[in-house]
Design an enzyme around this catalytic site. Sequence first.
Site, PDB file in Angstrom:
ATOM      1  CG  ASP A  72       5.203  57.368 -60.937  1.00  0.00           C
ATOM      2  OD1 ASP A  72       5.425  56.163 -61.159  1.00  0.00           O
ATOM      3  OD2 ASP A  72       4.817  57.796 -59.817  1.00  0.00           O
ATOM      4  CB  CYS A 101       3.091  43.416 -59.839  1.00  0.00           C
ATOM      5  SG  CYS A 101       2.470  44.934 -59.121  1.00  0.00           S
TER       6      CYS A 101
END
Length: 391
Positions: free
Chosen positions: A245, A334
């Site tokens: 990340d 998403c």
Amino acid sequence: MSAKVILFPGKEKRVFGRHPWIFRSDIEKTTGSCEPGDIVSVYAANHRFLGRGFYNPQSQIAVRMMTYEDEEVDRDFIARRIREAIAYRKTFADLKSCRLIFAESDRLPALIVDAFDDILVLQCLALGMERFKSMVVEILVEELQPRGIWERDDVPVRRLEGLDMITGLLYGEVPDRFIFRENGIQFYVDVKEGQKTGFFLDQKENRAAIAPFVRDKEVLDCFSHTGSFALHAGHYGAASVTGVDISDYACVFATENARLNGLDDRVHFEEANAFDYLSEKSRAHRQFDVIILDPPAFTKSRATIDSAVRGYKEINLRAMKMLPPGGILVTCSCSQHMTPGLFQKMISDAARDAKVLLRQIEFRTQGKDHPILPSAPETHYLKCGLYQILG
Ligand code: SAH
């Protein structure tokens, strides 16, 4: 005189189709006192009653439909809808780890409530619902007796409704950080400072779906945030898991989550740009048995969909090249503008460019606590495909 909104001829069709929004340009006129945030009655051009909803002429979405019946939208109405939302979830969900209210899909437009252990997090994205906010809090307390309720209204879309961006305590007490469980795994959650409401509950069932494919495998989880997919892989028996990340905060948090579950010997996190990480590792011919891609929405508007498709394709293509025959790709989007059709086309284009034969194991979506209204495709936003590389 009661507040009425009268639509242009033909604009009643979307209401009949049960799409919950009426756009400003659909409205011919208003009568009576229609103040921003009021409940209004909606009529077709021929004066046929269509239903009631929240009015906000400042927003493009000028009316959000609440009901198609001739009924009062009052405290009893809101309480009934909240009880229905909870009752629906009681049939399948753990009420201590789920989205309790998913806005239009629960016929409570613009209202989101997530539950993490005995803490609730509330988001209210429209002026009409804002008026009911303290009532909603009272009803949630009556129905669920939470320890605390925290508001996460620090979202720019509120500005489109003329609302301020705010966060804060709505009820009881809310610790800065606490533990909740998802699929039997413990997670620290920070509902005050974390992204969105602190944790992405919509992937819960998809995280569980990786269980059969990760045992004894080497797993890469890109865009790992606080480590939810990575920890699931570790919990389900992966030999080693690397989470990547770009956020230092997310990696530190994820490492603590691994430690909390005694998985820190097998689950590690690296702070890196996933695009660079994938490109470096694929150039170095590094392989993984399973790669998970769960990036943020690369586009929030239809206008930038082309560059978003390029971004999705790039990471999927690189991941496909790093998987051996038999390897598994778990790939998500998403963004609501990336429709399932566009997403699947992007996957097959990437497979063609990577020169691999791909087989789809499952094509999934958001969890049942984020239900979809077929009449409002906007409510269907999450795609999660499980694919296998055949060679
Ligand atoms: N998979 C996570 C949710 C991911 S949210 C889960 O299941 O909880 C998206 C994450 O991508 C965020 O944590 C954000 O910090 C991270 N991110 C955004 N751009 C990135 C990039 N270029 N490289 C790596 N991580 C990125």
